[in-house]
Structures are given as C-alpha cells and as structure tokens.
Design an enzyme around this catalytic site. Structure first.
Site, PDB file in Angstrom:
ATOM      1  CB  ILE A 139     176.629  30.064  45.862  1.00 25.72           C
ATOM      2  CG1 ILE A 139     176.006  31.463  45.979  1.00 25.72           C
ATOM      3  CG2 ILE A 139     175.565  28.990  45.850  1.00 25.72           C
ATOM      4  CD1 ILE A 139     175.257  31.903  44.726  1.00 25.72           C
ATOM      5  CG  ASP A 140     178.017  34.635  48.166  1.00 29.45           C
ATOM      6  OD1 ASP A 140     177.546  34.451  47.029  1.00 29.45           O
ATOM      7  OD2 ASP A 140     177.388  35.217  49.076  1.00 29.45           O
ATOM      8  CG  MET A 182     174.120  35.913  42.667  1.00 33.79           C
ATOM      9  SD  MET A 182     173.035  34.792  43.585  1.00 33.79           S
ATOM     10  CE  MET A 182     171.470  35.654  43.428  1.00 33.79           C
ATOM     11  NE  ARG A 287     170.354  31.446  47.141  1.00 32.45           N
ATOM     12  CZ  ARG A 287     169.828  32.588  47.587  1.00 32.45           C
ATOM     13  NH1 ARG A 287     170.532  33.709  47.574  1.00 32.45           N
ATOM     14  NH2 ARG A 287     168.616  32.615  48.071  1.00 32.45           N
TER      15      ARG A 287
HETATM   16  O1  F6P Z   1     174.869  34.898  49.661  1.00 37.86           O
HETATM   17  C1  F6P Z   1     174.319  34.208  48.592  1.00 37.86           C
HETATM   18  C2  F6P Z   1     173.657  35.146  47.640  1.00 37.86           C
HETATM   19  O2  F6P Z   1     173.115  34.392  46.576  1.00 37.86           O
HETATM   20  C3  F6P Z   1     174.541  36.272  47.115  1.00 37.86           C
HETATM   21  O3  F6P Z   1     175.439  35.838  46.126  1.00 37.86           O
HETATM   22  C4  F6P Z   1     173.498  37.260  46.655  1.00 37.86           C
HETATM   23  O4  F6P Z   1     174.001  38.564  46.666  1.00 37.86           O
HETATM   24  C5  F6P Z   1     172.424  37.102  47.674  1.00 37.86           C
HETATM   25  O5  F6P Z   1     172.584  35.824  48.262  1.00 37.86           O
HETATM   26  C6  F6P Z   1     171.031  37.217  47.145  1.00 37.86           C
HETATM   27  O6  F6P Z   1     170.151  37.177  48.227  1.00 37.86           O
HETATM   28  P1  F6P Z   1     168.580  37.042  48.072  1.00 37.86           P
HETATM   29  O7  F6P Z   1     168.281  35.595  47.815  1.00 37.86           O
HETATM   30  O8  F6P Z   1     168.075  37.513  49.376  1.00 37.86           O
HETATM   31  O9  F6P Z   1     168.166  37.889  46.911  1.00 37.86           O
END
Ligand code: F6P
Length: 360
Positions: A139-140, A182, A287
């Site tokens: 998503i980033d 995010m 997400r």
């Molecule tokens: O890389 C995708 C992402 O959703 C980032 O935007 C966010 O910082 C991270 O993953 C969060 O990760 P986790 O699901 O491990 O908390």
C-alpha cells in the site's frame, strides 16, 4: 509439466489474491504448468506441511477478497531466521536449506509477491541460484522501478473515504481533525489522500515540517472564516531537525521498525493555537478489504506477466508498470532504495497551487 511455486511475503495488501488467481489461471490456461502455493511467506519453504496445490478450481472466488489465501509474515527471512527453543532465541542463516527444499519440492521457478523487504530476500536467493521472479506489492507505493504497486489505490480510496466523513464532523464542531495514515518512510498515501480528500495540510516524510507554519495555516483559515481544518499526517512525517516517531524498534530475525504516534504529537501542538483538535489513526483499515477495480486489473496484469517471465526463464526480474505497459526490471535495480515523493514537482506542486500547506 513445470512446477511453479508462489508465495506472499511481508504485510498483506488488497490485490494479493488477484495476483495469485492470475498466476494460477495463466499458468494453467497458457502454459499447462502446475502451481504450488507456499504458505506464510518464506516459512512455507522452511517448515513442513506448508504447501498446497493451487488449481483454477481451488482459487475460484478470490478476485475481490482482501488479504492473501496463502497467509504471510514479515518475520521469515531465511538469511536471518529466528529459532526459539526453551525460551532462548537464535538467529541463523538457513538460505541453503531453503534452496534445497525448493529443489526437493521439484519447483522449476518461484514467484515471490512482496514489498521491498521480501523482494530483497528474493534477490539474495536469486544470487544463490534460485529461479525467482518478483511481483511488487504494498500500500505504501515505495518500490523503485514501478510507477505504482497494487494495493496503493485501494488504500488511498479507503483513507479518502475516511476524510470525507471527518469533514462533516469537523465542520459541525469547528474542529481541526488530524488523520494519521500509513506509508512507512514515504508520503505517497498521505499526499494522494490529502489531495483526494480535500485536506488543508499534508505532512510527509520527504518534507520535514515546521509546526509554526502548520499553526499559521490553520490560524489563517480561521481568520478567513473556515472554522474547521483537516490535517493529513504520514506516519513517517517528522519535524524539521527532529526524528520519526517510533512505536517499536526493529528486531533481529524479522519485525521491522514500527512507526506511529506522530498524529497525536502534531494534534497536541496544533491545540496550542486555540483550536479544538481530534486525532484519528487509520491504521490497518488501509490494508484490509476488497481491492478497487484498478488494483484488481493491475494485479491480474502482474500475475500474468510473472508467469510469462517464468516461461521465458527471465529469473532475477520483477514485473513492473511503466506508463500504461507492463514491463520487467532486474531485482538488483529494485534493491537500490525506495521510491520517494518528489518535493519540487508533480502532485506536491499541484497541492501547493491550491493552497495546501506542507508545513514548509
Ligand atoms: O508496509 C505496509 C505497512 O502497512 C506500512 O504502511 C506500515 O508502517 C506497516 O506496514 C505496518 O506493519 P504491521 O502490519 O507489521 O504493523
């Protein structure tokens, strides 16, 4: 009949299942290949009983479904694999075992669907002789060499819908709404959400902000008669001369640094300007859920092209979008860094042209 393995690694994102579906369908329709699904990222190549046959029949109905039917993890790096025994943990490089397992499973190729971390691992495995093809997801939208990754547009739409809702309550109560989104170390989600959702201030990692400029913008709006404002803050945004806000530091053996908290810090500072402030952290809502049509189509294109790369033995490459066409690029190029937001052109300039402040 050739056997192709497919795995999803790192954080999930909308569109993963659409890629898996396209891989399975095109492998079957176009090439008559067998596809083996590997569960939970690289764990499926380490631990027993974590693979299964994927057939056009078994993947029916997954196109609009969020997440990944294969499961995923961001803690299964074979080069730094964490074992825990009797409460003690140990980090080992088990990449050779992974290569042996790939061979003993009879895989002719491995399609790795992942973000920058997972694709770096794929590249390292390729250097050791593994026939790997990469598919970029996140998503980033921070992966180099592709115009966009699937999942990004869905996340931006989800965050934009949230802004639409926050506008009405902000307006009713004459409040400043701060929304943390995010994006890790790049500001693509914040930038596009801010423009799409009509924000007044957007704070992104690429432009360290001056909180006084942010306060000034909100004060000016109030003087001009606007009694509410919307501030979108990327989780990786930082004040000029300051650091990113970290929730958890990175761990050896997986578990990247986790960002978060900057929304509340910015909200607290803005309240000093005499406005009532509320902070919303959108988190994993961005997400989850069904991929938008754009992401379903891109995922399908990527899945089909990944199998084409396998057929042409173009290992060590990743499918990518350039303009309107699907191309491929070497994983070594992708491993060079991250795709950041250009700060003096494009959408940042568009945003500034309509009065959006980046706090600079
Ligand atoms: O890389 C995708 C992402 O959703 C980032 O935007 C966010 O910082 C991270 O993953 C969060 O990760 P986790 O699901 O491990 O908390």
């Amino acid at each position: 009949m050739k056997k192709v393995g497919v795995l999803t690694g790192g954080g999930d994102c909308p569109g993963l299942n659409a890629v898996i579906r396209a891989v399975v369908k095109s492998a079957s329709v176009k090439y008559n290949y067998q596809v083996i699904g590997i569960e939970d990222g690289f764990d499926g190549l380490v631990l027993p009983n974590k693979t299964r046959d994927l057939t056009p029949w078994s993947i029916r109905g997954i196109l609009p479904v969020g997440g990944t039917i294969l499961g995923t993890t961001n803690r299964s790096n074979p080069f730094e694999y964490k074992f825990t025994k009797d409460g003690k943990s140990e980090i080992r490089n088990i990449s050779r075992e992974v290569l042996n397992n790939i061979q003993s499973m009879g895989l002719d190729a491995l399609i790795v669907i992942g973000g920058d971390g997972t694709l770096k691992i794929a590249h390292e495995l390729f250097k050791l002789g593994c026939p790997v093809v990469g598919v970029p997801k996140t998503i980033d939208n921070d992966i180099l060499a592709t115009d966009v990754t699937f999942g990004f547009h869905t996340a931006v739409q989800t965050a934009t819908d949230a802004l639409d809702r926050l506008h009405t309550t902000a307006e009713s109560h004459h409040r400043v709404m701060v929304v943390e989104v995010m994006g890790r170390y790049v500001g693509w989600i914040a930038l596009e959400t801010g423009i799409g959702g009509g924000a007044d201030v957007i704070l992104i990692p690429e432009i360290p902000f001056d909180i006084e400029k942010v306060g000034q913008k909100i004060t000016d709006r109030r003087k001009g008669g606007s009694r509410s404002s919307i501030v979108v803050v990327s989780e990786g945004a930082k004040p000029r001369g300051g650091d990113v806000s970290v929730l958890y530091t990175a761990e050896a053996g997986g578990g990247a640094e986790r960002l978060g908290g900057i929304g509340n810090k910015v909200g607290a500072k803005i309240s000093c300007y005499g406005m009532e402030v509320r902070v919303t952290v959108l988190g994993h809502l961005q997400r989850g859920g069904s991929p938008c049509a754009f992401d379903r189509i891109l995922s399908t294109q990527f899945g089909v092209s990944a199998v084409d790369l396998v057929a042409r033995k173009r290992f060590g490459e990743m499918v990518c979008l350039r303009g309107k066409g699907i191309e491929s690029v070497s994983l070594s190029e992708v491993a060079q860094g991250q795709k950041t937001v250009p700060t003096e052109e494009g959408l940042v300039k568009v945003a500034e042209s309509i009065g959006i402040s980046f706090g600079r």
